[in-house]
Design a protein around this motif. Structure first.
Motif, PDB file in Angstrom:
ATOM      1  N   TYR A  76       0.833  -1.198   0.000  1.00 48.17           N
ATOM      2  CA  TYR A  76       0.000   0.000   0.000  1.00 48.17           C
ATOM      3  C   TYR A  76       0.871   1.252   0.000  1.00 48.17           C
ATOM      4  CZ  TYR A  76      -2.998   3.718   1.749  1.00 48.17           C
ATOM      5  OH  TYR A  76      -3.640   4.910   1.916  1.00 48.17           O
ATOM      6  N   VAL A  77       1.873   1.284   0.863  1.00 41.64           N
ATOM      7  CA  VAL A  77       2.744   2.462   0.961  1.00 41.64           C
ATOM      8  C   VAL A  77       3.509   2.659  -0.347  1.00 41.64           C
ATOM      9  CG1 VAL A  77       4.775   3.405   2.140  1.00 41.64           C
ATOM     10  CG2 VAL A  77       2.937   2.359   3.474  1.00 41.64           C
ATOM     11  N   LYS A  78       4.068   1.577  -0.887  1.00 45.65           N
ATOM     12  CA  LYS A  78       4.859   1.671  -2.114  1.00 45.65           C
ATOM     13  C   LYS A  78       4.004   2.132  -3.294  1.00 45.65           C
ATOM     14  CE  LYS A  78       5.986  -1.886  -4.560  1.00 45.65           C
ATOM     15  NZ  LYS A  78       6.106  -2.563  -5.744  1.00 45.65           N
ATOM     16  N   GLU A  79       2.841   1.508  -3.472  1.00 48.87           N
ATOM     17  CA  GLU A  79       1.992   1.868  -4.610  1.00 48.87           C
ATOM     18  C   GLU A  79       1.390   3.262  -4.454  1.00 48.87           C
ATOM     19  OE1 GLU A  79      -0.773  -1.327  -5.190  1.00 48.87           O
ATOM     20  OE2 GLU A  79       0.811  -2.703  -5.798  1.00 48.87           O
ATOM     21  N   THR A  80       1.101   3.660  -3.232  1.00 47.98           N
ATOM     22  CA  THR A  80       0.564   5.004  -3.013  1.00 47.98           C
ATOM     23  C   THR A  80       1.621   6.050  -3.331  1.00 47.98           C
ATOM     24  OG1 THR A  80      -0.911   4.131  -1.314  1.00 47.98           O
ATOM     25  CG2 THR A  80      -0.586   6.498  -1.333  1.00 47.98           C
ATOM     26  N   LYS A  81       2.859   5.814  -2.930  1.00 45.98           N
ATOM     27  CA  LYS A  81       3.935   6.753  -3.269  1.00 45.98           C
ATOM     28  C   LYS A  81       4.142   6.847  -4.776  1.00 45.98           C
ATOM     29  CE  LYS A  81       6.598   6.578   0.996  1.00 45.98           C
ATOM     30  NZ  LYS A  81       7.861   6.198   1.641  1.00 45.98           N
ATOM     31  N   GLU A  82       4.025   5.712  -5.473  1.00 44.68           N
ATOM     32  CA  GLU A  82       4.173   5.730  -6.929  1.00 44.68           C
ATOM     33  C   GLU A  82       3.063   6.565  -7.576  1.00 44.68           C
ATOM     34  OE1 GLU A  82       4.178   1.641  -8.104  1.00 44.68           O
ATOM     35  OE2 GLU A  82       6.179   1.270  -7.291  1.00 44.68           O
ATOM     36  N   VAL A  83       1.844   6.403  -7.081  1.00 46.22           N
ATOM     37  CA  VAL A  83       0.724   7.166  -7.639  1.00 46.22           C
ATOM     38  C   VAL A  83       0.898   8.655  -7.330  1.00 46.22           C
ATOM     39  CG1 VAL A  83      -1.785   7.513  -7.558  1.00 46.22           C
ATOM     40  CG2 VAL A  83      -0.856   5.213  -7.613  1.00 46.22           C
ATOM     41  N   LEU A 107      -1.827   8.077 -15.930  1.00 43.84           N
ATOM     42  CA  LEU A 107      -2.284   8.438 -14.592  1.00 43.84           C
ATOM     43  C   LEU A 107      -3.663   7.874 -14.314  1.00 43.84           C
ATOM     44  CD1 LEU A 107      -2.052  10.013 -11.937  1.00 43.84           C
ATOM     45  CD2 LEU A 107      -2.957  11.995 -13.147  1.00 43.84           C
ATOM     46  N   ARG A 108      -4.560   7.953 -15.283  1.00 44.21           N
ATOM     47  CA  ARG A 108      -5.909   7.420 -15.084  1.00 44.21           C
ATOM     48  C   ARG A 108      -5.878   5.915 -14.885  1.00 44.21           C
ATOM     49  NH1 ARG A 108     -10.274   9.036 -18.843  1.00 44.21           N
ATOM     50  NH2 ARG A 108     -11.447   7.888 -17.309  1.00 44.21           N
ATOM     51  N   GLU A 109      -5.040   5.212 -15.630  1.00 46.71           N
ATOM     52  CA  GLU A 109      -4.916   3.762 -15.457  1.00 46.71           C
ATOM     53  C   GLU A 109      -4.364   3.436 -14.070  1.00 46.71           C
ATOM     54  OE1 GLU A 109      -2.544   2.388 -18.697  1.00 46.71           O
ATOM     55  OE2 GLU A 109      -4.194   2.514 -20.133  1.00 46.71           O
ATOM     56  N   ALA A 110      -3.336   4.157 -13.654  1.00 47.99           N
ATOM     57  CA  ALA A 110      -2.742   3.910 -12.339  1.00 47.99           C
ATOM     58  C   ALA A 110      -3.722   4.242 -11.218  1.00 47.99           C
ATOM     59  CB  ALA A 110      -1.464   4.736 -12.176  1.00 47.99           C
ATOM     60  N   SER A 111      -4.454   5.344 -11.355  1.00 48.22           N
ATOM     61  CA  SER A 111      -5.400   5.711 -10.299  1.00 48.22           C
ATOM     62  C   SER A 111      -6.578   4.747 -10.254  1.00 48.22           C
ATOM     63  CB  SER A 111      -5.884   7.148 -10.484  1.00 48.22           C
ATOM     64  OG  SER A 111      -6.648   7.281 -11.649  1.00 48.22           O
ATOM     65  N   ASN A 112      -7.063   4.298 -11.415  1.00 47.78           N
ATOM     66  CA  ASN A 112      -8.145   3.309 -11.425  1.00 47.78           C
ATOM     67  C   ASN A 112      -7.703   2.004 -10.779  1.00 47.78           C
ATOM     68  OD1 ASN A 112      -9.916   5.055 -12.654  1.00 47.78           O
ATOM     69  ND2 ASN A 112      -9.589   4.231 -14.703  1.00 47.78           N
ATOM     70  N   PHE A 130      -5.386   7.252   2.925  1.00 41.49           N
ATOM     71  CA  PHE A 130      -6.325   6.725   1.936  1.00 41.49           C
ATOM     72  C   PHE A 130      -7.383   7.776   1.594  1.00 41.49           C
ATOM     73  CE2 PHE A 130     -10.303   4.692   0.772  1.00 41.49           C
ATOM     74  CZ  PHE A 130      -9.896   3.918  -0.291  1.00 41.49           C
ATOM     75  N   ARG A 131      -7.918   8.422   2.616  1.00 40.64           N
ATOM     76  CA  ARG A 131      -8.963   9.428   2.408  1.00 40.64           C
ATOM     77  C   ARG A 131      -8.460  10.555   1.503  1.00 40.64           C
ATOM     78  NH1 ARG A 131      -9.551  11.694   7.509  1.00 40.64           N
ATOM     79  NH2 ARG A 131      -7.923  13.109   6.844  1.00 40.64           N
ATOM     80  N   ASP A 132      -7.263  11.073   1.791  1.00 46.80           N
ATOM     81  CA  ASP A 132      -6.721  12.182   0.996  1.00 46.80           C
ATOM     82  C   ASP A 132      -6.389  11.749  -0.430  1.00 46.80           C
ATOM     83  OD1 ASP A 132      -6.973  13.927   3.111  1.00 46.80           O
ATOM     84  OD2 ASP A 132      -4.929  13.583   3.842  1.00 46.80           O
ATOM     85  N   MET A 133      -5.813  10.564  -0.580  1.00 51.24           N
ATOM     86  CA  MET A 133      -5.490  10.063  -1.918  1.00 51.24           C
ATOM     87  C   MET A 133      -6.759   9.856  -2.733  1.00 51.24           C
ATOM     88  SD  MET A 133      -2.444   9.732  -2.988  1.00 51.24           S
ATOM     89  CE  MET A 133      -2.713   8.617  -4.329  1.00 51.24           C
ATOM     90  N   TYR A 134      -7.763   9.259  -2.122  1.00 50.08           N
ATOM     91  CA  TYR A 134      -9.005   8.985  -2.823  1.00 50.08           C
ATOM     92  C   TYR A 134      -9.662  10.289  -3.272  1.00 50.08           C
ATOM     93  CZ  TYR A 134     -13.367   6.592  -3.926  1.00 50.08           C
ATOM     94  OH  TYR A 134     -14.456   6.086  -4.570  1.00 50.08           O
ATOM     95  N   SER A 135      -9.654  11.279  -2.405  1.00 50.76           N
ATOM     96  CA  SER A 135     -10.245  12.577  -2.736  1.00 50.76           C
ATOM     97  C   SER A 135      -9.494  13.241  -3.887  1.00 50.76           C
ATOM     98  CB  SER A 135     -10.228  13.477  -1.499  1.00 50.76           C
ATOM     99  OG  SER A 135     -10.677  14.754  -1.816  1.00 50.76           O
ATOM    100  N   ALA A 136      -8.187  13.222  -3.844  1.00 55.50           N
ATOM    101  CA  ALA A 136      -7.389  13.847  -4.902  1.00 55.50           C
ATOM    102  C   ALA A 136      -7.562  13.117  -6.230  1.00 55.50           C
ATOM    103  CB  ALA A 136      -5.920  13.863  -4.500  1.00 55.50           C
ATOM    104  N   LEU A 137      -7.538  11.799  -6.192  1.00 54.68           N
ATOM    105  CA  LEU A 137      -7.700  11.038  -7.430  1.00 54.68           C
ATOM    106  C   LEU A 137      -9.089  11.240  -8.020  1.00 54.68           C
ATOM    107  CD1 LEU A 137      -5.858   7.717  -6.541  1.00 54.68           C
ATOM    108  CD2 LEU A 137      -5.055   9.589  -7.982  1.00 54.68           C
TER     109      LEU A 137
END
Length: 176
Positions: A76-83, A107-112, A130-137
């Motif tokens: 989760y940490v690794k993939e979130t940093k990549e996104v 970016l759309r593929e990675a965020s989906n 998670f909340r902040d990432m989800y909101s931004a994406l």
């Protein structure tokens, strides 16, 4: 004056030729059994089919369900940093850059992928990262869906997205 229905000729009807069957399709049980070992077979009927289906379904339902594969915290940490890095690099691209459309597509593929993978995780739903990432994406995807991949993100939205990325990254470092 004649009615309109009498002026129109009736459609020509085709006669269908009957199909001749040389052999019977289903085996017919005869009263004389020439082979004493074999018994006459009856056709497979609806009752047999339903009972077989019910037994098979009960067997499948009674099997224990495989547990859902939870993603590890390291993934989760690794993939979130990549996104986060992909978001920052994509929204900071110039409007005239010829690669902006392909970067937005990536970016759309990675965020989906990220949303589809981690939205199901109950352990992550309450985390601030998670909340902040989800909101931004969600804001980024909504913008590009509405205005197209080459439309620049407005300044206010860009500032809010980058702030959410910063807070998500800080929360990740704290393990939240």
């Amino acid at each position: 004056m004649a009615s309109p229905t009498t002026l129109i000729s009736p459609p020509a009807t085709k006669t269908l030729t009957p199909i001749k069957i040389s052999k019977p399709i289903l085996p017919i049980a005869s009263t004389q059994n020439h082979n004493p070992i074999s018994t006459p077979q009856k056709p497979f009927n609806r009752r047999d089919f339903l009972s077989f289906t019910l037994i098979a379904a009960a067997g499948v339902i009674s099997l224990p369900a495989a547990p859902a594969r939870a993603a590890s915290d390291e993934d989760y940490v690794k993939e979130t940093k990549e996104v986060i890095e992909k978001v920052r690099s994509t929204i900071s691209m110039e409007k005239t850059d010829p690669n902006v459309a392909s970067a937005v597509l990536g970016l759309r593929e990675a965020s989906n992928f990220w949303v589809a993978k981690y939205r199901k995780e109950k352990s992550l739903l309450g985390k601030p990262s998670f909340r902040d990432m989800y909101s931004a994406l969600n804001a980024i995807s909504g913008h590009y869906i509405s205005f197209g991949p080459t439309a620049p993100i407005p300044a206010k939205r860009k500032v809010r997205i980058l702030e959410e990325m910063d807070t998500a990254e800080k929360s990740l470092l704290r393990g939240r």
